[in-house]
Design an enzyme around this catalytic site. Sequence first.
Site, short mmCIF file in Angstrom:
data_model
loop_
_atom_site.label_atom_id
_atom_site.label_comp_id
_atom_site.label_asym_id
_atom_site.label_seq_id
_atom_site.Cartn_x
_atom_site.Cartn_y
_atom_site.Cartn_z
N LYS A 13 3.87 0.59 -2.45
CA LYS A 13 3.92 -0.77 -1.90
C LYS A 13 2.51 -1.36 -1.79
CE LYS A 13 5.90 0.68 1.96
NZ LYS A 13 6.00 2.13 1.74
N ARG A 86 11.21 -2.88 8.71
CA ARG A 86 11.61 -1.48 8.56
C ARG A 86 12.87 -1.15 9.35
NH1 ARG A 86 6.09 0.60 7.22
NH2 ARG A 86 6.31 2.80 6.83
N ARG A 125 -3.50 11.16 -2.01
CA ARG A 125 -4.02 9.80 -1.82
C ARG A 125 -5.35 9.77 -1.06
NH1 ARG A 125 -0.28 5.54 1.04
NH2 ARG A 125 -0.11 7.19 2.59
N ARG A 159 -5.54 9.54 5.20
CA ARG A 159 -4.84 9.11 6.41
C ARG A 159 -4.37 10.31 7.24
NH1 ARG A 159 -0.80 4.47 4.43
NH2 ARG A 159 0.59 5.65 5.79
N ARG A 170 8.33 10.76 8.35
CA ARG A 170 8.30 9.39 7.80
C ARG A 170 9.48 9.18 6.86
NH1 ARG A 170 2.42 9.68 5.60
NH2 ARG A 170 2.79 7.69 4.56
P1 AP5 Z 1 0.58 3.51 -1.91
O1 AP5 Z 1 0.48 2.25 -2.70
O2 AP5 Z 1 -0.47 3.80 -0.90
O3 AP5 Z 1 2.06 3.67 -1.31
P2 AP5 Z 1 2.76 2.95 -0.07
O4 AP5 Z 1 4.16 2.65 -0.47
O5 AP5 Z 1 1.92 1.82 0.43
O6 AP5 Z 1 2.79 4.16 0.94
P3 AP5 Z 1 2.44 4.24 2.50
O7 AP5 Z 1 2.20 5.68 2.81
O8 AP5 Z 1 1.35 3.27 2.85
O9 AP5 Z 1 3.76 3.77 3.12
P4 AP5 Z 1 4.26 3.99 4.54
O10 AP5 Z 1 5.40 3.07 4.55
O11 AP5 Z 1 4.53 5.39 4.91
O12 AP5 Z 1 2.97 3.65 5.43
P5 AP5 Z 1 2.53 2.37 6.29
O13 AP5 Z 1 1.07 2.26 6.25
O14 AP5 Z 1 3.35 1.20 5.91
O15 AP5 Z 1 0.62 4.72 -2.98
C1 AP5 Z 1 0.68 6.07 -2.55
C2 AP5 Z 1 -0.16 6.95 -3.51
O16 AP5 Z 1 0.49 6.96 -4.80
C3 AP5 Z 1 -1.59 6.43 -3.77
O17 AP5 Z 1 -2.44 7.53 -3.92
C4 AP5 Z 1 -1.45 5.63 -5.07
O18 AP5 Z 1 -2.67 5.62 -5.81
C5 AP5 Z 1 -0.37 6.41 -5.81
N1 AP5 Z 1 0.49 5.57 -6.66
C6 AP5 Z 1 0.96 4.32 -6.39
N2 AP5 Z 1 1.77 3.89 -7.40
C7 AP5 Z 1 1.83 4.91 -8.30
C8 AP5 Z 1 2.50 5.08 -9.54
N3 AP5 Z 1 3.30 4.10 -10.04
N4 AP5 Z 1 2.36 6.25 -10.21
C9 AP5 Z 1 1.57 7.26 -9.70
N5 AP5 Z 1 0.88 7.15 -8.53
C10 AP5 Z 1 1.02 5.98 -7.84
O19 AP5 Z 1 2.99 2.81 7.75
C11 AP5 Z 1 2.32 3.86 8.44
C12 AP5 Z 1 2.91 4.03 9.83
O20 AP5 Z 1 2.71 2.83 10.60
C13 AP5 Z 1 4.44 4.28 9.90
O21 AP5 Z 1 4.78 5.63 9.71
C14 AP5 Z 1 4.76 3.77 11.31
O22 AP5 Z 1 4.37 4.71 12.28
C15 AP5 Z 1 3.85 2.55 11.44
N6 AP5 Z 1 4.50 1.31 10.95
C16 AP5 Z 1 4.08 0.53 9.91
N7 AP5 Z 1 4.89 -0.52 9.73
C17 AP5 Z 1 5.86 -0.43 10.68
C18 AP5 Z 1 7.00 -1.20 10.99
N8 AP5 Z 1 7.31 -2.32 10.29
N9 AP5 Z 1 7.81 -0.79 12.02
C19 AP5 Z 1 7.51 0.31 12.74
N10 AP5 Z 1 6.44 1.12 12.50
C20 AP5 Z 1 5.61 0.74 11.47
MG MG Z 2 0.89 1.41 2.20
#
Ligand code: AP5
Ligand code: MG
Length: 214
Positions: A13, A86, A125, A159, A170
């Site tokens: 994402k 979410r 990552r 992270r 997660r």
């Molecule tokens: P990346 O692009 O970083 O993936 P992502 O989908 O953004 O993954 P996240 O880990 O950021 O998602 P998340 O939903 O767990 O975390 P968030 O920060 O939102 O890519 C991942 C890796 O793969 C990278 O190394 C990239 O280079 C590689 N890659 C990408 N595309 C690729 C491809 N096509 N092929 C190969 N490699 C690839 O949330 C973190 C925490 O915050 C949550 O757990 C929760 O505690 C809290 N939180 C955030 N939002 C909310 C909400 N709305 N409600 C409640 N709690 C929340």
């Molecule tokens: Mg992300």
Amino acid sequence: MNIILLGPPGAGKGTQARRLVEERGMTQLSTGDMLREARSSGTEMGKRVAAVMDRGELVTDEIVIGLIAEKLEGGGGGFIFDGFPRTLAQADALGALLDNMGQRLDAVIEMRVDDEALVARITARSTCAGCGEVYNDISRPIPADGTCVKCGATEFTRRADDNADSLRQRLMEYYKKTSPLIGYYHAKGQLSVVDGLGEIDAVSAEIKAALDKA
Ligand code: AP5
Ligand code: MG
């Protein structure tokens, strides 16, 4: 155009959102990034959510809806919602916020990736400390000279929640609380599914095709 990128942790994402910002001048709203910023700047809210995030659990709806509402205030649209909504309560709140602004949601892109690939991606990552550019030891390594391709910084972070235990939690949270949004947006006729397993460029092309149809 306002869109949601929906998908499990590691689906890509953030990676795709940054590309859309560059290519279309849209604004990325990542609740994960906002919460991490609140933590690192030591706000009261940041302190409250730190342990919850590190365990891989969801932060309360009230907090994240508040963060998004603040960012939307006075905004002109062109938003990419990354990691929000979410839960169904968050989805309803987003609908109401956009309605109040006289705006609509144009598309919801579900990025589909299997669990095995997610674990491999997340554990490989790293993120540029200077500009947030996302790297991956396997699919998108940091250049050999150790500098970020976007900003030239030389410091990269991993992270706190990118470990096996937090990731398991997660994923559980995603399947229990977030995946019902797939049906919710499908029923509204707003859902497009892309294969998130392809190479980064291929995924971008699929997203572009979906947005062109929206
Ligand atoms: P990346 O692009 O970083 O993936 P992502 O989908 O953004 O993954 P996240 O880990 O950021 O998602 P998340 O939903 O767990 O975390 P968030 O920060 O939102 O890519 C991942 C890796 O793969 C990278 O190394 C990239 O280079 C590689 N890659 C990408 N595309 C690729 C491809 N096509 N092929 C190969 N490699 C690839 O949330 C973190 C925490 O915050 C949550 O757990 C929760 O505690 C809290 N939180 C955030 N939002 C909310 C909400 N709305 N409600 C409640 N709690 C929340
Ligand atoms: Mg992300």
